[in-house]
Scaffold this active site. Structure first.
Site, PDB file in Angstrom:
ATOM      1  N   ASP A 121     -89.633 -49.781 -13.539  1.00  0.00           N
ATOM      2  CA  ASP A 121     -89.590 -51.039 -12.809  1.00  0.00           C
ATOM      3  C   ASP A 121     -88.444 -51.855 -13.409  1.00  0.00           C
ATOM      4  OD1 ASP A 121     -89.873 -53.666 -12.041  1.00  0.00           O
ATOM      5  OD2 ASP A 121     -92.047 -53.728 -12.266  1.00  0.00           O
TER       6      ASP A 121
ATOM      7  N   CYS B 180     -98.528 -62.511 -11.529  1.00  0.00           N
ATOM      8  CA  CYS B 180     -98.812 -61.194 -10.939  1.00  0.00           C
ATOM      9  C   CYS B 180     -99.071 -60.161 -12.023  1.00  0.00           C
ATOM     10  CB  CYS B 180     -97.683 -60.727 -10.026  1.00  0.00           C
ATOM     11  SG  CYS B 180     -97.349 -61.855  -8.690  1.00  0.00           S
TER      12      CYS B 180
ATOM     13  N   GLN C 147     -86.853 -56.919 -13.751  1.00  0.00           N
ATOM     14  CA  GLN C 147     -86.435 -57.942 -14.724  1.00  0.00           C
ATOM     15  C   GLN C 147     -85.309 -57.474 -15.636  1.00  0.00           C
ATOM     16  OE1 GLN C 147     -87.334 -60.971 -14.522  1.00  0.00           O
ATOM     17  NE2 GLN C 147     -89.237 -60.923 -13.360  1.00  0.00           N
TER      18      GLN C 147
ATOM     19  N   LYS D 204     -83.586 -61.339  -7.509  1.00  0.00           N
ATOM     20  CA  LYS D 204     -83.651 -61.766  -8.915  1.00  0.00           C
ATOM     21  C   LYS D 204     -82.289 -61.646  -9.599  1.00  0.00           C
ATOM     22  CE  LYS D 204     -88.427 -60.202  -9.489  1.00  0.00           C
ATOM     23  NZ  LYS D 204     -89.265 -61.403  -9.489  1.00  0.00           N
TER      24      LYS D 204
ATOM     25  N   HIS E 143     -96.412 -55.634 -14.045  1.00  0.00           N
ATOM     26  CA  HIS E 143     -96.564 -56.506 -12.874  1.00  0.00           C
ATOM     27  C   HIS E 143     -97.456 -55.755 -11.870  1.00  0.00           C
ATOM     28  CE1 HIS E 143     -95.254 -58.408  -9.072  1.00  0.00           C
ATOM     29  NE2 HIS E 143     -94.784 -59.405  -9.786  1.00  0.00           N
TER      30      HIS E 143
END
Ligand code: 7TS
Length: 408
Positions: free
Chosen positions: A198, A362, A201, A224, A121
């Site tokens: 990261d 993104c 997700q 999220k 991303h």
């Protein structure tokens, strides 16, 4: 997992959009919020709000307890070891920028390498581009396989003794692929590099144990994972955080301020300048309670079932191209419909009450690698059902017919 009982807890899901019952398939962009999160934030503002870490009055200590209690919940969720290893941020983007701006800029120099992938991303790509530019370090990419996954052989090839940072997503927001973080961490460490993960997700969808994975930094976004917008967190190993300089300066983060010099508080406070995101942290704490109550292993299992079912239903439709590996994926499917722009797909689906995302997600470099300018994406969460996916598949068939006739 009783999906109907879970759905009952999400007020937003029970409405019609454009004359149809809402099917929300955009949780990878932002998840919906259960009543317990909304109520916790309302209760906080109605009963407990004041600024934190300063007042001697009762509301001040209640707010401080609520804020620090939320930090403990994040630490517990990630098995972080100690709450001071959790820095509250505005989200994943801010957390990754903190590592790139503080840690990377202090350790990298010309000849060093920062290793990322083309599936990142923009939030885990541009901060490293900037850090590389500022320090003279080289940005290197672990190549992607044909299905978008990476191999450990390629990680071994790319990471060298000059690598200072390996920054990688746990789960791709486009391909849905789950990267082998524990093994990559081992390779990074063997070469003397740190690994920055990261977790935007992954955290919402699976159990994450930062100590078991042995990662150095880990970033997440509250919105999220059933929490509010505007709050996220960075986990860091204590020795690394202790050695890092703040990048924002002002109130709350200082120890002693003189006219020309100042000193900083201990971690995590030195990275939390200004009045923090107190109500957001309270909401995130409530979201973590909610996810723990349902069980992250259960959520993970449910989503993998959803993703497999969606993959099967969509791949049976003529003219649908699916992206990302078939196996080892979390709850999202990214696709295109022949000859129909993904924005048109999303617009037609919206007219049928189905919310999906279309665009570059993104991840422009990944779009170029996929040789597309944009895709459609349906993403699932604990409140989605097979019936939602059936609605999606039926609507896609109608979209295809509609455009087929329109074009013909
Ligand atoms: N990293 C990944 C893998 C993401 O999917 C996102 C947001 C971010 C970082 C940034 O998170 P933020 O909370 O700081 O904005 N992804 C998406 C998406 O896929 N659609 O909208 C936002």
């Amino acid at each position: 997992m009783n999906i109907q009982a879970i759905r009952e807890q999400f007020p937003i899901l029970h409405q019609e959009i454009n004359g149809h019952p809402l099917v929300y398939l955009d949780s990878a962009a932002s998840s919906q919020k259960p009543r317990s999160v909304i109520d916790a934030m309302k209760r906080y503002y109605e009963l407990d709000h004041a600024n934190v870490h300063r007042g001697v009055h009762t509301l001040g200590s209640r707010a401080t307890d609520a804020y620090e209690g939320a930090r403990e919940k994040v630490a517990g969720l990630l098995n972080a070891g100690a709450p001071e290893q959790i820095i509250f941020t505005r989200g994943t983007t801010t957390a990754l920028n903190l590592v790139a701006s503080s840690y990377a800029r202090s350790v990298c120099k010309e000849g060093d390498e920062i290793v990322i992938t083309q599936m990142e991303h923009h939030s885990n790509l541009i901060p490293w581009q900037q850090a590389a530019k500022a320090t003279g370090a080289t940005l290197k990419y672990i190549p992607l396989q044909q299905d978008g996954s990476i191999t450990l052989e390629d990680v071994e090839q790319t990471v060298t003794a000059n690598t200072k940072v390996v920054a990688i997503t746990y789960v791709s927001n486009v391909l849905g692929v789950v990267n082998p973080i524990k093994e990559i961490a081992e390779i990074a460490h063997r070469n003397g590099a740190v690994i920055v993960v990261d977790g935007a997700q992954s955290t919402p969808h699976m159990k994450v144990d930062v100590r078991e994975l042995d990662v150095d930094f880990y970033a997440l976004s509250g919105h999220k994972m059933c929490g509010p917008t505007g709050i996220g967190a960075l986990y860091g190993k204590k020795s690394l955080l202790n050695a890092m300089e703040p990048i924002e300066f002002g109130g709350e983060m200082i120890d002693f301020v003189d006219l020309y010099e100042s000193t900083w508080k201990e971690i995590p406070y030195r990275f939390e300048g200004g009045t923090p995101i107190i109500a957001g942290a309270v909401g995130l704490g409530a979201a973590i309670d909610f996810l723990n109550e349902v069980g992250l292993d259960e959520i993970d299992k449910h989503e993998r079932t959803m993703a497999a079912y969606a993959y099967e239903r969509l791949s049976a439709l003529e003219g649908v191209t699916l992206y990302g590996p078939k196996e080892n994926r979390v709850g999202l499917v990214t696709f295109n419909l022949d000859d129909v722009h993904p924005h048109d797909v999303a617009t037609v689906l919206d007219s049928k009450g189905i919310a999906i995302r279309a665009g570059h997600h993104c991840a422009q470099p990944l779009m170029r690698w996929l040789k597309v300018s944009a895709t459609a994406r349906a993403s699932f969460y604990l409140y989605n059902t097979e019936a939602d996916i059936d609605r999606l598949a039926d609507a896609l068939l109608q979209t295809k017919e509609f455009f087929g006739h329109a074009i013909g």
